[in-house]
Write a protein that holds these residues in place. Structure first.
Motif, PDB file in Angstrom:
ATOM      1  N   THR A  29      13.066   3.061  -8.259  1.00  0.00           N
ATOM      2  CA  THR A  29      12.446   2.147  -7.307  1.00  0.00           C
ATOM      3  C   THR A  29      13.534   1.282  -6.691  1.00  0.00           C
ATOM      4  O   THR A  29      14.638   1.160  -7.220  1.00  0.00           O
ATOM      5  CB  THR A  29      11.399   1.240  -7.980  1.00  0.00           C
ATOM      6  OG1 THR A  29      12.055   0.410  -8.953  1.00  0.00           O
ATOM      7  CG2 THR A  29      10.311   2.055  -8.648  1.00  0.00           C
ATOM      8  N   SER A  30      13.218   0.670  -5.587  1.00  0.00           N
ATOM      9  CA  SER A  30      14.167  -0.219  -4.927  1.00  0.00           C
ATOM     10  C   SER A  30      14.303  -1.517  -5.705  1.00  0.00           C
ATOM     11  O   SER A  30      13.490  -1.818  -6.583  1.00  0.00           O
ATOM     12  CB  SER A  30      13.683  -0.539  -3.516  1.00  0.00           C
ATOM     13  OG  SER A  30      12.599  -1.460  -3.547  1.00  0.00           O
ATOM     14  N   ASP A  84       9.917   4.150   8.996  1.00  0.00           N
ATOM     15  CA  ASP A  84      10.604   5.062   8.083  1.00  0.00           C
ATOM     16  C   ASP A  84      11.969   4.515   7.696  1.00  0.00           C
ATOM     17  O   ASP A  84      12.367   4.540   6.522  1.00  0.00           O
ATOM     18  CB  ASP A  84      10.737   6.434   8.748  1.00  0.00           C
ATOM     19  CG  ASP A  84      11.024   7.548   7.753  1.00  0.00           C
ATOM     20  OD1 ASP A  84      10.928   7.319   6.535  1.00  0.00           O
ATOM     21  OD2 ASP A  84      11.346   8.668   8.205  1.00  0.00           O
ATOM     22  N   LEU A 104      11.814   1.470   5.264  1.00  0.00           N
ATOM     23  CA  LEU A 104      11.518   1.881   3.889  1.00  0.00           C
ATOM     24  C   LEU A 104      12.706   2.609   3.273  1.00  0.00           C
ATOM     25  O   LEU A 104      13.003   2.433   2.085  1.00  0.00           O
ATOM     26  CB  LEU A 104      10.264   2.760   3.873  1.00  0.00           C
ATOM     27  CG  LEU A 104       8.969   2.072   4.298  1.00  0.00           C
ATOM     28  CD1 LEU A 104       7.819   3.061   4.334  1.00  0.00           C
ATOM     29  CD2 LEU A 104       8.639   0.899   3.376  1.00  0.00           C
ATOM     30  N   GLU A 105      13.401   3.420   4.078  1.00  0.00           N
ATOM     31  CA  GLU A 105      14.593   4.116   3.582  1.00  0.00           C
ATOM     32  C   GLU A 105      15.667   3.123   3.166  1.00  0.00           C
ATOM     33  O   GLU A 105      16.273   3.249   2.093  1.00  0.00           O
ATOM     34  CB  GLU A 105      15.134   5.048   4.667  1.00  0.00           C
ATOM     35  CG  GLU A 105      16.452   5.725   4.328  1.00  0.00           C
ATOM     36  CD  GLU A 105      16.319   6.835   3.301  1.00  0.00           C
ATOM     37  OE1 GLU A 105      17.295   7.073   2.564  1.00  0.00           O
ATOM     38  OE2 GLU A 105      15.251   7.468   3.228  1.00  0.00           O
ATOM     39  N   TYR A 125      14.733   1.414  -0.063  1.00  0.00           N
ATOM     40  CA  TYR A 125      14.873   2.333  -1.191  1.00  0.00           C
ATOM     41  C   TYR A 125      16.332   2.450  -1.634  1.00  0.00           C
ATOM     42  O   TYR A 125      16.618   2.591  -2.830  1.00  0.00           O
ATOM     43  CB  TYR A 125      14.324   3.700  -0.791  1.00  0.00           C
ATOM     44  CG  TYR A 125      14.453   4.767  -1.852  1.00  0.00           C
ATOM     45  CD1 TYR A 125      13.677   4.727  -3.004  1.00  0.00           C
ATOM     46  CD2 TYR A 125      15.351   5.818  -1.690  1.00  0.00           C
ATOM     47  CE1 TYR A 125      13.780   5.705  -3.974  1.00  0.00           C
ATOM     48  CE2 TYR A 125      15.462   6.811  -2.655  1.00  0.00           C
ATOM     49  CZ  TYR A 125      14.684   6.755  -3.797  1.00  0.00           C
ATOM     50  OH  TYR A 125      14.796   7.737  -4.760  1.00  0.00           O
ATOM     51  N   VAL A 149       9.971  -0.423  -3.347  1.00  0.00           N
ATOM     52  CA  VAL A 149       9.701   0.827  -2.633  1.00  0.00           C
ATOM     53  C   VAL A 149      10.178   2.002  -3.474  1.00  0.00           C
ATOM     54  O   VAL A 149      11.212   1.928  -4.157  1.00  0.00           O
ATOM     55  CB  VAL A 149      10.413   0.818  -1.261  1.00  0.00           C
ATOM     56  CG1 VAL A 149      10.293   2.169  -0.568  1.00  0.00           C
ATOM     57  CG2 VAL A 149       9.848  -0.294  -0.382  1.00  0.00           C
ATOM     58  N   ARG A 178       9.940   6.694  -3.644  1.00  0.00           N
ATOM     59  CA  ARG A 178       9.502   7.948  -3.050  1.00  0.00           C
ATOM     60  C   ARG A 178       8.282   8.465  -3.820  1.00  0.00           C
ATOM     61  O   ARG A 178       8.348   8.636  -5.033  1.00  0.00           O
ATOM     62  CB  ARG A 178      10.618   8.984  -3.081  1.00  0.00           C
ATOM     63  CG  ARG A 178      11.736   8.720  -2.086  1.00  0.00           C
ATOM     64  CD  ARG A 178      12.811   9.784  -2.174  1.00  0.00           C
ATOM     65  NE  ARG A 178      13.726   9.722  -1.041  1.00  0.00           N
ATOM     66  CZ  ARG A 178      14.759  10.549  -0.864  1.00  0.00           C
ATOM     67  NH1 ARG A 178      15.007  11.501  -1.764  1.00  0.00           N
ATOM     68  NH2 ARG A 178      15.535  10.433   0.201  1.00  0.00           N
ATOM     69  N   TRP A 197       9.340  16.103  -2.158  1.00  0.00           N
ATOM     70  CA  TRP A 197       9.285  14.933  -1.278  1.00  0.00           C
ATOM     71  C   TRP A 197       9.693  15.352   0.122  1.00  0.00           C
ATOM     72  O   TRP A 197      10.673  16.086   0.303  1.00  0.00           O
ATOM     73  CB  TRP A 197      10.214  13.828  -1.771  1.00  0.00           C
ATOM     74  CG  TRP A 197      10.009  12.536  -1.020  1.00  0.00           C
ATOM     75  CD1 TRP A 197       8.981  11.653  -1.176  1.00  0.00           C
ATOM     76  CD2 TRP A 197      10.846  11.995   0.010  1.00  0.00           C
ATOM     77  NE1 TRP A 197       9.115  10.591  -0.306  1.00  0.00           N
ATOM     78  CE2 TRP A 197      10.253  10.770   0.432  1.00  0.00           C
ATOM     79  CE3 TRP A 197      12.026  12.399   0.623  1.00  0.00           C
ATOM     80  CZ2 TRP A 197      10.814   9.970   1.421  1.00  0.00           C
ATOM     81  CZ3 TRP A 197      12.580  11.613   1.614  1.00  0.00           C
ATOM     82  CH2 TRP A 197      11.983  10.399   2.008  1.00  0.00           C
ATOM     83  N   LYS A 215       6.723  12.081   5.690  1.00  0.00           N
ATOM     84  CA  LYS A 215       7.304  11.296   4.600  1.00  0.00           C
ATOM     85  C   LYS A 215       6.191  10.623   3.816  1.00  0.00           C
ATOM     86  O   LYS A 215       5.212  10.136   4.400  1.00  0.00           O
ATOM     87  CB  LYS A 215       8.238  10.213   5.161  1.00  0.00           C
ATOM     88  CG  LYS A 215       9.466  10.721   5.908  1.00  0.00           C
ATOM     89  CD  LYS A 215      10.517  11.264   4.970  1.00  0.00           C
ATOM     90  CE  LYS A 215      11.820  11.543   5.686  1.00  0.00           C
ATOM     91  NZ  LYS A 215      12.470  10.359   6.248  1.00  0.00           N
ATOM     92  N   THR A 216       6.345  10.579   2.503  1.00  0.00           N
ATOM     93  CA  THR A 216       5.377   9.901   1.637  1.00  0.00           C
ATOM     94  C   THR A 216       6.125   8.872   0.792  1.00  0.00           C
ATOM     95  O   THR A 216       6.853   9.223  -0.129  1.00  0.00           O
ATOM     96  CB  THR A 216       4.638  10.909   0.739  1.00  0.00           C
ATOM     97  OG1 THR A 216       5.592  11.772   0.094  1.00  0.00           O
ATOM     98  CG2 THR A 216       3.681  11.753   1.546  1.00  0.00           C
ATOM     99  N   TRP A 217       5.947   7.613   1.139  1.00  0.00           N
ATOM    100  CA  TRP A 217       6.556   6.507   0.414  1.00  0.00           C
ATOM    101  C   TRP A 217       5.511   5.809  -0.452  1.00  0.00           C
ATOM    102  O   TRP A 217       4.319   5.843  -0.143  1.00  0.00           O
ATOM    103  CB  TRP A 217       7.143   5.483   1.381  1.00  0.00           C
ATOM    104  CG  TRP A 217       8.306   5.962   2.204  1.00  0.00           C
ATOM    105  CD1 TRP A 217       8.281   6.401   3.500  1.00  0.00           C
ATOM    106  CD2 TRP A 217       9.666   6.039   1.782  1.00  0.00           C
ATOM    107  NE1 TRP A 217       9.553   6.745   3.908  1.00  0.00           N
ATOM    108  CE2 TRP A 217      10.419   6.536   2.872  1.00  0.00           C
ATOM    109  CE3 TRP A 217      10.319   5.744   0.589  1.00  0.00           C
ATOM    110  CZ2 TRP A 217      11.793   6.734   2.816  1.00  0.00           C
ATOM    111  CZ3 TRP A 217      11.690   5.941   0.524  1.00  0.00           C
ATOM    112  CH2 TRP A 217      12.415   6.432   1.628  1.00  0.00           C
TER     113      TRP A 217
END
Length: 644
Positions: A53-54, A341, A344-345, A348, A399, A401, A408, A416-418
């Motif tokens: 997780t982030s 996107d 969130l990237e 992460y 956050v 994945r 993924w 994309k599924t976060w």
């Protein structure tokens, strides 16, 4: 093969009918109809892929980056905002900031004032020799606009001070005689020293052979001088790398600069400069392929190092494509999908604060003045920022994945599924669909979903939020018709959303989440519908008694400087704000006695027009900065970072 399938699906897949309940007055709506009907749903798990997780994110994660030259048109009441002592914040801007603040539990919006304009910054009251590249004058009234902006919106500022000269006297003077006289210290989140030093040599700001070690020594000198001048009460940010030095030199910077808490870097999704000579022209298709699933793996260890040293990784500046963005891409709906996107990237990979660029007259601006309407309007990127803030729901989220069908990202990068763990115990699934085809998912049963405990042993519910665009043809290129939770900012005269906030209710254990093509859907498993509750109560507004406006200073004589062993003619005449297209009426120039007023106005107008044209000219192609994922795709730009 996945990349080929993805590209073909973008062009050949059937469009999904998208119906949005804009006129609903309730808090819930019926599920959005999908055409064609979805096939067998994909199975998604809310157990983090690989267990990662982030870091815990701040409620102020989603922020802005604005140039010093855009204070008037991005924060004030429009072009010429600071005229006649008007220090107000545009009502629409205040409303947009309030929208983001309310979307994140009331947390203040962090706004970085910096960029290339910080390097070229000239403090109008300066007594130091003016440097050849010090083109943009910053006046006391503009600093007072920033102060009033913080009072009005509760925003906090990261202020970039110049390093054009290796002599820190310029930064110290700007802070002590300008910033701290006009802006309350409690409104300053951090002081950022310098901007994009890995471009100093290319832009003739340092001599050939300029190295990280040279910059690191200069940064240390500047930091020590500023600390001695203003005391230990402030946090610092740097090095604001464009990209070239990020991978090899970000960790060495962290290790050597213990007094710098916020470690900043810049990253743009695509290469937007010199498209006439760039074979990889930025298009909606290329932007949809960014960020690719493993493109930012190189950043993750840097975030881990920062966390281990009690430093904070900051995406200090970024947008859909560099050099003011790309018309028809950066200012359209595809940029909203990209924004969610990428935010969130970055989270992460270890980023804890993000600043989306360009709240001014640029293609990637989240909001800008619409010349046809003559007022500020929200752009698609702003919708992406709102959706991201509503996804994260304030302070304390993490956050991850969310695995789909055991892996993924479907078909490479098409879906994309976060997942997001929230501080209150809720958990969210985020589905971003980048193809015209619908996508449907179910949660993988009780073993694939964390326990959510509600008061009184009430059963958790699933609350669905959506970002969609009402465009039957070419939805990626749409500039209006976008909704988040059924709300739009089209036509808003106060920056607040138009329409009732809506969510759907879905049983998370048995229901199927249907996601139309080119849209985002969020399934939050929780106990209560609606936006996040207020988590942050702002302190009383910090005020400051502004100093009287300084008299117009006679420009210092031209002077050589040894930063790049170069001398040049110091710009004379009326300092102007890049992007406004008109001189500030606070700033005058001494004119010879006997010159007719008409001649003076004509000459000043021609001078300003020349500076405006030069400041908006596209930058010629320079050194190639390898995009970390370029080798895997012929569609990605070959450079990353802001090109200045």
């Amino acid at each position: 093969m996945r990349t080929v399938f993805f590209i073909l699906s973008l062009f050949l897949g059937p469009a999904s009918a998208q119906t949005v309940a804009n006129d609903s007055v309730g808090t819930t709506t019926a599920p959005v109809p999908v055409d064609p009907p979805p096939g067998t749903p994909h199975t998604v798990s809310l157990v983090p892929l690989g267990g990662r997780t982030s870091p815990v994110l701040s409620g102020s994660y989603v922020g802005f980056s604005i140039e010093w030259t855009h204070i008037d048109d991005a924060i004030g009441v429009g072009v010429g905002a600071s005229a006649v002592g008007n220090l107000g914040t545009a009502p629409i801007v205040a409303g947009l900031m309030g929208t983001l603040r309310n979307s994140s539990g009331g947390w203040p919006i962090n706004v970085r004032i910096g960029g290339n304009s910080a390097t070229k910054l000239w403090w109008h009251g300066s007594t130091l020799p003016r440097l050849a590249q010090s083109l943009w004058a910053v006046t006391p009234a503009e600093l007072q606009i920033l102060q009033q902006f913080c009072v009005t919106t509760f925003a906090r500022l990261t202020l970039t001070v110049p390093m054009l000269s290796p002599n820190p006297a310029y930064a110290v003077e700007f802070l002590t005689k300008g910033v701290l006289v006009n802006i309350a210290s409690s409104n300053i989140f951090a002081i950022e020293i310098g901007n994009e030093p890995d471009h100093y040599e290319k832009n003739a700001r340092r001599p050939p052979g300029y190295t990280f070690e040279m910059f690191d020594a200069e940064f240390s000198t500047a930091h020590a001088a500023i600390l001695a001048a203003i005391g230990p009460s402030y946090e610092y940010q740097g090095p604001a790398y464009a990209y070239q030095w990020t991978e090899p030199s970000l960790v060495p910077f962290m290790m050597s600069q213990n007094g710098t808490k916020y470690i900043s870097f810049h990253k743009y999704g695509q290469q937007g400069c010199s498209t006439a000579t760039n074979p990889d022209t930025v298009t909606p298709l290329t932007l949809m392929m960014d960020p690719a699933p493993d493109e930012y793996a190189w950043l993750q260890p840097m975030g881990d190092v920062a966390a281990g040293r009690n430093q904070t990784l900051v995406w200090g500046e970024g947008g859909s494509s560099s050099c003011n963005g790309t018309t028809g891409v950066s200012d359209t709906f595809v940029s909203a999908l990209w924004t969610i996107d990428m935010l969130l990237e970055m989270a992460y990979r270890g980023v804890q604060y993000a600043s989306i660029s360009g709240a001014g007259q640029t293609n990637y601006a989240p909001y800008a003045i619409d010349p046809a309407l003559g007022r500020i309007t929200a752009r698609p990127t702003f919708y992406g920022m709102v959706m991201a803030a509503r996804v994260l729901r304030g302070d304390g989220s993490k956050v991850f994945r969310a695995p789909v069908d055991g892996g993924w990202a479907q078909d490479g990068n098409s879906t994309k599924t976060w997942g997001v763990f929230h501080a209150d115990g809720d958990v969210s699934l985020v589905v971003i669909v980048k193809t015209p085809d619908a996508f449907s998912v179910t949660l993988g049963g009780a073993t694939q979903m964390p326990t959510v405990t509600c008061p009184g042993n009430a059963k958790p519910q699933g609350f669905v939020s959506r970002m969609m665009v009402n465009a039957s043809t070419q939805p990626l290129s749409a500039t209006s018709g976008i909704t988040v939770n059924g709300q739009t900012w089209d036509g808003s005269l106060d920056g607040l959303p138009v329409g009732a906030y809506t969510e759907e209710v879905l049983d998370p254990a048995t229901g199927t989440l249907q996601v139309p093509g080119y849209s985002v859907a969020v399934l939050r498993v929780g106990c209560q519908a609606g936006l996040a509750g207020i988590q942050y109560v702002p302190p009383p507004a910090a005020t400051i008694a502004p100093a009287p406006l300084l008299p117009v200073a006679t420009p210092a004589p031209p002077g050589g400087w040894n930063g790049n062993v170069t001398t040049g003619v110091v710009p004379t005449g009326i300092p102007v704000n890049d992007g406004s297209g008109s001189p500030s009426p606070r700033v005058g120039a001494l004119v010879g006695i006997g010159i007719a007023a008409a001649v003076v106005l004509l000459g000043a107008g021609l001078f300003i027009a020349g500076l405006y044209s030069r400041s908006h000219r596209r930058v010629a192609e320079g050194d190639q900065h390898p995009h970390p994922f370029a080798d895997g795709s012929p569609y990605l730009g070959k450079r990353g970072g802001e090109i200045v």
